[in-house]
Scaffold this active site. Structure first.
Site, PDB file in Angstrom:
ATOM      1  N   CYS A 199       0.794  -1.227   0.000  1.00  0.00           N
ATOM      2  CA  CYS A 199       0.000   0.000   0.000  1.00  0.00           C
ATOM      3  C   CYS A 199       0.831   1.285   0.000  1.00  0.00           C
ATOM      4  O   CYS A 199       0.486   2.246  -0.690  1.00  0.00           O
ATOM      5  CB  CYS A 199      -0.975  -0.004   1.168  1.00  0.00           C
ATOM      6  SG  CYS A 199      -0.312  -0.603   2.715  1.00  0.00           S
ATOM      7  N   GLN A 205       1.335 -10.993  -3.598  1.00  0.00           N
ATOM      8  CA  GLN A 205      -0.078 -10.639  -3.530  1.00  0.00           C
ATOM      9  C   GLN A 205      -0.584 -10.175  -4.900  1.00  0.00           C
ATOM     10  O   GLN A 205       0.146  -9.504  -5.636  1.00  0.00           O
ATOM     11  CB  GLN A 205      -0.299  -9.508  -2.524  1.00  0.00           C
ATOM     12  CG  GLN A 205      -0.044  -9.891  -1.078  1.00  0.00           C
ATOM     13  CD  GLN A 205      -0.273  -8.721  -0.147  1.00  0.00           C
ATOM     14  OE1 GLN A 205       0.310  -7.650  -0.315  1.00  0.00           O
ATOM     15  NE2 GLN A 205      -1.129  -8.900   0.842  1.00  0.00           N
ATOM     16  N   ASP A 244      -2.283  -7.662  -5.652  1.00  0.00           N
ATOM     17  CA  ASP A 244      -2.682  -6.488  -4.896  1.00  0.00           C
ATOM     18  C   ASP A 244      -3.161  -5.357  -5.793  1.00  0.00           C
ATOM     19  O   ASP A 244      -2.640  -5.148  -6.894  1.00  0.00           O
ATOM     20  CB  ASP A 244      -1.494  -5.990  -4.068  1.00  0.00           C
ATOM     21  CG  ASP A 244      -1.922  -5.493  -2.701  1.00  0.00           C
ATOM     22  OD1 ASP A 244      -3.131  -5.417  -2.455  1.00  0.00           O
ATOM     23  OD2 ASP A 244      -1.045  -5.191  -1.876  1.00  0.00           O
ATOM     24  N   HIS A 264      -8.132  -1.036  -0.415  1.00  0.00           N
ATOM     25  CA  HIS A 264      -7.150  -2.109  -0.585  1.00  0.00           C
ATOM     26  C   HIS A 264      -7.906  -3.338  -1.101  1.00  0.00           C
ATOM     27  O   HIS A 264      -8.967  -3.664  -0.570  1.00  0.00           O
ATOM     28  CB  HIS A 264      -6.489  -2.479   0.749  1.00  0.00           C
ATOM     29  CG  HIS A 264      -5.871  -1.335   1.473  1.00  0.00           C
ATOM     30  ND1 HIS A 264      -4.513  -1.197   1.632  1.00  0.00           N
ATOM     31  CD2 HIS A 264      -6.425  -0.274   2.124  1.00  0.00           C
ATOM     32  CE1 HIS A 264      -4.254  -0.108   2.340  1.00  0.00           C
ATOM     33  NE2 HIS A 264      -5.406   0.464   2.656  1.00  0.00           N
TER      34      HIS A 264
END
Length: 603
Positions: free
Chosen positions: A301, A348, A350, A477
């Protein structure tokens, strides 16, 4: 507490805690396999196991015996060496004690009296030191007693459907610097049929263990010289990952996500701003460069926040959707590492979405539908759960309430029922957890969607709104698979290694009977490669039957054995493992089938 867990008393059903406080034993105990009931059954069974161990090993001292997701366990110290072979003996003693019908009773005593009672037992003193209460309760059955909050079943004869499952070592209190204790796990149910079903499932799980199948299929390995929890992907496993990544990349592109990449190591000052340093630091790895501390990223993040900050943003750009297959590192204790399911390095799938507050609902709906598409492609049953504010958190209460309600509204608008996990959110915001159910009924935590209004505030993120004023964006997220490692482990176990054609690391194995067919086998392989499929040729100097067995062990969807006849006629004999059939196709029809199968799934 559920009404079905209690004691019938004067035409009422008292819950066990109330009944035991009143000293009521009752004529009939009512319980079932609900979660509350199983918790009491299993905790009572943990004490039965401890009583059996104490009977067989009088010198044994006990630490704690909690209920956990996989049943129950007890940590204890014993002078003798106990191994897997001793579990049946302990189990038999448990059955004997259960049939004896010992009354299970509760006594509450002043703290000082309990300390005096267990003064010579260092493990009990360690337990007492963690309990801040002027009084402590003790549960007794026969000649066994232990500290416990309870409640328990009132009599050992009610315990009849249990099984000890494994033995392990465990550090006292989970502290790796403390002494090692013995831990025995067990399972218990309200009836024998449920136990039988569970044990069948356990045996089936052993057959499907991704560590065993991954080794047989040549997908990945671990090496002590490299380090625990650090998987090494072999060519076939890397092909599987590449295919999954390619499908996911195309799905991101058509949903207007932009690829980004952040560094894997960032200054600790950034992790302090984000709150990870204070709230997640024990799970991170740190190093020093030029007398400045850096943290290896446990999440992606902060890197994506820096992408956002690389330019002045306008409301016209929002929502901005950034995605990355980000490699992260987390400090997991060695005792919890488990194949690909729990590792120290993983990747991930992500993404972070920066949007206006009035765009939250539509973005969450889009993510949920994206997740549904992926889960449906693999035939997974799934459920959603909203996790709310945990005890250890950052941010204003009002922000948490707004974020949590946005998640509820999004799922409701999609017509998706959901559960609530009170206090299970991330420290910076509430989340939706996507939980899938595999072929043998096990539930797995997979993807997650989290709303975050705290990090944008901490990093002073802004966009210029249509009234020309600076506003703070919302950050979402999102990881749908969770991690490639974990998702691949789940896929392997769900399908028992028999992966669908489109995702299999090798779609076809071609076995030429003699060297005369090798050239044609190569031609076939190259044609398949041009269609995006992968074929292997087994042409070693081994018997045909051995090569066929090798191919079958790899669990490839299709096997083709080529002889002189097949080479001349261009008619291929197909052994189709997924269809559990054998048939013949012309080369052209076979290649069309391969092309169709490779395109039949898209996210």
């Amino acid at each position: 507490m559920s009404e079905v867990i209690g004691i019938k008393y004067q035409d009422k059903v008292l819950d066990l805690a109330t009944a035991q406080e009143m000293g009521v034993s009752g004529e009939e105990v009512v319980f079932d396999n609900s979660s509350d009931s199983l918790s009491i059954i299993r905790h009572s069974c943990a004490h039965l196991m401890a009583q059996a161990i104490k009977s067989l090993y009088p010198e044994a001292k006990f630490f704690v015996g909690p209920v956990v997701d996989e049943g129950f366990y007890y940590d204890f110290e014993v002078g003798s060496k106990i191994s897997e072979e001793d579990l049946p003996k302990i189990e038999e003693k448990m059955k004997e004690l259960a049939k004896s019908g010992f009354t299970i009773s509760k006594t509450t005593l002043p703290r000082e009296e309990v300390i005096a009672r267990f003064r010579d037992d260092d493990l009990k003193m360690a337990v007492i030191s963690k309990i801040d209460s002027p009084t402590l309760s003790i549960y007794s059955q026969g000649d066994f007693e232990d500290l416990c909050r309870g409640p328990h079943l009132p009599n050992t004869k009610l315990l009849h459907s249990f099984k000890l499952t494994k033995i392990a070592g465990a550090y006292l209190g989970g502290d790796e610097s403390a002494k090692m204790l013995t831990r025995i796990y067990g399972i218990a149910f309200a009836d024998k049929e449920s136990l039988k079903h569970y044990l069948f499932q356990l045996e089936e799980a052993k057959k499907r263990d991704h560590r065993k199948l991954g080794n047989e299929m040549g997908l990945f390995t671990f090496d002590e010289d490299v380090g625990a929890g650090l998987p090494i992907w072999l060519p076939k496993g890397a092909r599987l990952r590449r295919t999954l990544e390619s499908l996911l990349t195309q799905a991101h592109i058509i949903r207007h996500y932009e690829p980004v990449r952040g560094p894997e190591i960032l200054k600790s000052d950034l992790w302090k701003i984000s709150g990870h340093y204070q709230n997640y630091g024990e799970n991170m790895y740190f190093t020093e460069i030029d007398e400045v501390e850096y943290g290896i990223k446990p999440m992606n993040c902060v890197g994506h926040i820096k992408v956002y900050q690389s330019s002045i943003r306008s409301y016209r750009e929002l929502p901005l959707r950034f995605y990355e297959y980000g490699v992260v590192h987390r400090h997991e204790k060695s005792g919890v590492l488990h194949g690909l399911l729990r590792v120290r390095e993983f990747t991930q799938d992500d993404a972070h979405i920066f949007c206006k507050p009035d765009q939250i609902r539509d973005e969450i709906v889009s993510i949920v539908k994206f997740a549904q598409r992926i889960m449906d492609s693999f035939g997974f049953k799934y459920e959603m759960e909203i996790s709310t504010k945990p005890e250890k958190s950052i941010g204003d209460e009002a922000v948490w309430e707004i974020s949590t309600q946005a998640l509820k509204d999004a799922l409701s608008s999609c017509g998706i029922p959901y559960g609530i996990d009170e206090g299970g959110g991330a420290f910076y915001g509430p989340k939706i957890d996507i939980k899938i159910t595999d072929a043998i009924g096990r539930k797995w935590q997979c993807g997650t969607v989290q709303i975050d209004m705290n990090l944008p505030q901490r990093f002073a993120l802004e966009y210029i709104d249509e009234d020309n004023t600076a506003k703070q964006p919302v950050m979402i997220h999102r990881a749908i698979l969770g991690s490639f490692e974990r998702f691949i482990a789940i896929l392997i176990e769900h399908f028992g290694g028999e992966l669908p054609f489109f995702i299999a690391p090798t779609q076809v194995i071609i076995i030429p009977i003699s060297s005369e067919q090798v050239e044609y086998a190569n031609e076939l392989r190259d044609k398949m490669l041009s269609l995006g499929a992968y074929a292997e040729i087994l042409s070693k100097n081994e018997t045909l039957s051995k090569r066929v067995r090798t191919a079958e062990k790899q669990r490839v969807p299709m096997i083709i054995v080529l002889g002189e006849k097949e080479m001349q006629s261009k008619v291929l004999p197909i052994r189709d493992r997924r269809e559990k059939s054998q048939y013949e196709l012309s080369e052209d029809d076979f290649l069309k089938l391969v092309e169709t199968k490779m395109k039949e799934v898209s996210f």
